[in-house]
Design an enzyme around this catalytic site. Structure first.
Site, short mmCIF file in Angstrom:
data_model
loop_
_atom_site.label_atom_id
_atom_site.label_comp_id
_atom_site.label_asym_id
_atom_site.label_seq_id
_atom_site.Cartn_x
_atom_site.Cartn_y
_atom_site.Cartn_z
CE LYS A 1 34.80 33.03 48.57
NZ LYS A 1 34.95 33.52 47.24
CG ASN A 2 32.18 35.93 48.55
OD1 ASN A 2 33.39 35.46 48.64
ND2 ASN A 2 31.13 34.71 48.24
CB CYS B 1 37.44 34.66 35.91
SG CYS B 1 36.75 33.88 37.51
NE ARG C 1 33.78 36.75 37.97
CZ ARG C 1 33.99 36.67 39.72
NH1 ARG C 1 34.81 35.29 39.73
NH2 ARG C 1 33.80 36.94 41.03
CG ASP D 1 28.65 32.07 44.67
OD1 ASP D 1 28.92 33.15 45.56
OD2 ASP D 1 28.77 32.58 43.73
NE ARG E 1 40.29 31.30 44.94
CZ ARG E 1 40.11 32.49 43.60
NH1 ARG E 1 39.93 31.93 42.50
NH2 ARG E 1 39.75 33.53 43.63
C1 EPZ Z 1 30.59 38.47 44.20
O1 EPZ Z 1 31.16 38.26 43.02
C2 EPZ Z 1 31.01 36.43 44.91
N1 EPZ Z 1 31.92 37.65 45.04
C3 EPZ Z 1 31.07 36.29 43.79
O2 EPZ Z 1 31.30 34.75 44.77
C4 EPZ Z 1 29.32 35.68 43.69
O3 EPZ Z 1 29.02 34.81 42.34
C5 EPZ Z 1 29.03 37.04 42.92
O4 EPZ Z 1 29.67 38.29 44.11
C6 EPZ Z 1 27.25 37.13 42.41
O5 EPZ Z 1 26.48 36.74 44.27
C7 EPZ Z 1 33.31 38.12 46.34
O6 EPZ Z 1 31.86 38.29 46.97
C8 EPZ Z 1 34.42 37.81 46.54
P1 EPZ Z 1 29.12 40.56 40.63
P2 EPZ Z 1 31.04 39.81 42.30
O7 EPZ Z 1 30.29 41.65 40.00
O8 EPZ Z 1 31.00 40.69 43.04
C9 EPZ Z 1 29.09 41.10 36.19
C10 EPZ Z 1 32.14 33.13 45.36
O9 EPZ Z 1 32.02 31.55 44.64
N2 EPZ Z 1 29.98 42.41 36.04
O10 EPZ Z 1 27.31 40.90 41.71
O11 EPZ Z 1 32.44 39.66 41.19
C11 EPZ Z 1 29.59 39.93 35.90
O12 EPZ Z 1 30.26 39.37 35.66
C12 EPZ Z 1 32.81 34.19 44.04
O13 EPZ Z 1 32.53 32.98 46.17
C13 EPZ Z 1 30.12 43.51 35.33
O14 EPZ Z 1 29.62 42.93 33.14
O15 EPZ Z 1 30.59 39.27 41.38
C14 EPZ Z 1 28.99 38.89 36.96
O16 EPZ Z 1 28.73 38.18 35.73
C15 EPZ Z 1 32.18 33.37 42.54
N3 EPZ Z 1 30.58 44.45 35.10
C16 EPZ Z 1 27.68 39.54 37.36
O17 EPZ Z 1 27.78 41.00 37.05
C17 EPZ Z 1 31.20 44.87 36.58
O18 EPZ Z 1 31.58 46.05 36.74
C18 EPZ Z 1 28.23 39.08 38.88
O19 EPZ Z 1 28.75 40.49 38.91
C19 EPZ Z 1 30.88 43.89 37.65
C20 EPZ Z 1 30.02 42.26 36.82
#
Ligand code: EPZ
Length: 422
Positions: free
Chosen positions: A22-23, A118, A123, A308, A400
């Site tokens: 998915k991701n 969320c 996020r 995850d 999802r």
């Molecule tokens: C991806 O989300 C995945 N989703 C998430 O999977 C996964 O948990 C996450 O990466 C971490 O591995 C997809 O790929 C669609 P991040 P993403 O940006 O890209 C903070 C699932 O269950 N952050 O690495 O949104 C954020 O709040 C989902 O399949 C900021 O602060 O993850 C989080 O605490 C859930 N500012 C941390 O970084 C930003 O601009 C990780 O976020 C971006 C992120």
């Protein structure tokens, strides 16, 4: 809203096919905006999030058709492109923010709604904004929308992210592919889904090196052409189903799974007394003997333990021998499955980012509620091993990220059925 009923049914045995990630797919689909030629994705998962991304891309002017019962996505974006990603779609799925980089690269401007709240955390998008600003974008927030534009197109740059954000890495990769000059992204995310996106972009003509490491170098090109790309196996679905024999006993082979995608998870399973073997067809998992041993878990960016899989691992550790401590270092509110597991007789104490799990002999079936995607599947796992019947409500969360979960689990002997909401 549908519910799923699960009844503990002893050790389970058989094979479970693992779908495309998915991701990975949610990052690959927006890449169609980068070219006026068709992008075909094979091994695509059939999930509601994929349908939401298709809906978003169609609203931007892309054409997405599904073939082979949804396992193949044929996308193209050769006509007029609408640069506005509307709140009504974006709020349904945070990954909608992955159209920002491609729209900026293709059009030089974009208006993308912030995703909004969320369940698992705030996020924000500051890391995305900083990364794209480094490439010459001017981005400001107005009435809940990011208004982004470039004067004269994106320009290559060196940028170090404050945190190895997966999504920000993906937005940067797609934007820098069409920027003028060389870009270097430091502290880049290293997840397999990043490598999959880079592989697809290279097939489209991008010049990218270092994906999978924390420093990625991109030579911008003038245009990208069409390609056909197979979506990488879903390592989170894989880890989830590897836990079925771990929590219930028995032996399950996850077809198409690759241990190299989740080595840190496999190391924790081994420490807990679970046997994991890479076979020519996938990953075979069985519980060696007796109870699972308690182990500690810390979630980290890849190659660390995947956040995850934290909820699912907690379900396993609820019946382990001893006390486990799980530390969630990626999201600020990702223990919402704990109160539901407590309803099933688990013994869990949550303090901030730490959950201490005191193993109990057996969980008891109960009515529980899904709160987010991975929490929902952790409740299914717990129900598979519990005495009696567990009813998981709000399973739209589950749909999802897991295709046909009741079919895949029934195939290995689970007593599971979906109750359609009237
Ligand atoms: C991806 O989300 C995945 N989703 C998430 O999977 C996964 O948990 C996450 O990466 C971490 O591995 C997809 O790929 C669609 P991040 P993403 O940006 O890209 C903070 C699932 O269950 N952050 O690495 O949104 C954020 O709040 C989902 O399949 C900021 O602060 O993850 C989080 O605490 C859930 N500012 C941390 O970084 C930003 O601009 C990780 O976020 C971006 C992120």
């Amino acid at each position: 809203m549908d519910s799923i009923i699960v009844r503990g049914n002893g050790p389970l045995k058989g094979q479970i096919p693992i779908a495309g990630a998915k991701n990975a797919c949610l990052a690959l689909m927006p890449a169609t905006l980068l070219s006026d030629e068709p992008l075909t994705l094979t091994n695509a998962p059939r999930l509601s999030d994929i349908r939401t991304m298709s809906e978003l891309l169609a609203s931007l002017g892309a054409e997405i058709s599904t073939l082979q019962e949804g396992k193949v996505l044929a996308a193209s974006c050769h006509g007029e492109i609408n640069p506005v990603a509307d709140y009504d779609i974006v709020r349904k799925m945070r990954a909608s923010n992955l159209v920002l980089g491609p729209l900026l690269a293709r059009l030089g401007h974009a208006v993308v709604s912030l995703p909004g709240g969320c369940a698992i955390g705030a996020r924000p998008m500051d890391i995305h904004v900083d990364a794209l600003t480094a490439l010459g974008a001017e981005i400001e927030l107005k009435e809940g929308y990011l208004h982004a534009k470039t004067r004269g197109g994106l320009k290559g740059a060196t940028h170090e992210m404050r945190f190895a954000s997966v999504g920000a890495t993906e937005n940067f990769l797609m934007a820098a592919s069409l920027a003028k000059g060389t870009s270097v992204l430091k502290n880049a995310a290293r997840e397999p889904e990043i490598v999959d996106l880079a592989t697809c972009l290279r097939a489209m003509g991008a010049q990218i090196e270092g994906d999978g490491t924390s420093e990625i170098v991109i030579e911008g090109v003038d245009r990208l052409h069409g390609a056909t790309h197979p979506v990488v196996a879903d390592r989170i679905e894989l880890g989830t189903y590897m836990l079925v024999p771990a929590i219930c006993g028995g032996e399950v082979e996850c077809l198409g799974g690759r241990v190299d995608l989740i080595e840190s998870f496999c190391e924790r399973l081994d420490a807990a007394g679970i046997s994991v073997e890479q076979t020519k067809d996938g990953v075979k998992v069985s519980r060696k003997n007796g109870r699972v041993r308690a182990v500690d878990v810390v979630t980290e960016p890849f190659p660390g333990f995947p956040t995850d899989l934290q909820a699912q691992m907690m379900a396993l550790l609820c019946t382990a021998e001893g006390t486990s401590v799980l530390e969630e270092k990626i999201f600020e509110n990702r223990f919402m499955h704990a109160p539901e597991l407590l309803r099933m007789g688990a013994n869990i104490e949550v303090h901030g980012g730490h959950a201490t799990v005191h193993g109990v002999e057996k969980l008891k079936g109960a009515r529980v509620m899904a709160t987010d995607l991975r929490a929902s599947v952790s409740l299914i796992l717990a129900g598979l091993a519990a005495e009696g019947e567990t009813v998981v409500s709000r399973v739209y969360h589950l749909d999802r990220g897991y295709e046909r979960v009741e079919d895949k689990l029934s195939a290995v002997g689970a007593q599971i059925e979906r109750v359609k909401a009237d």
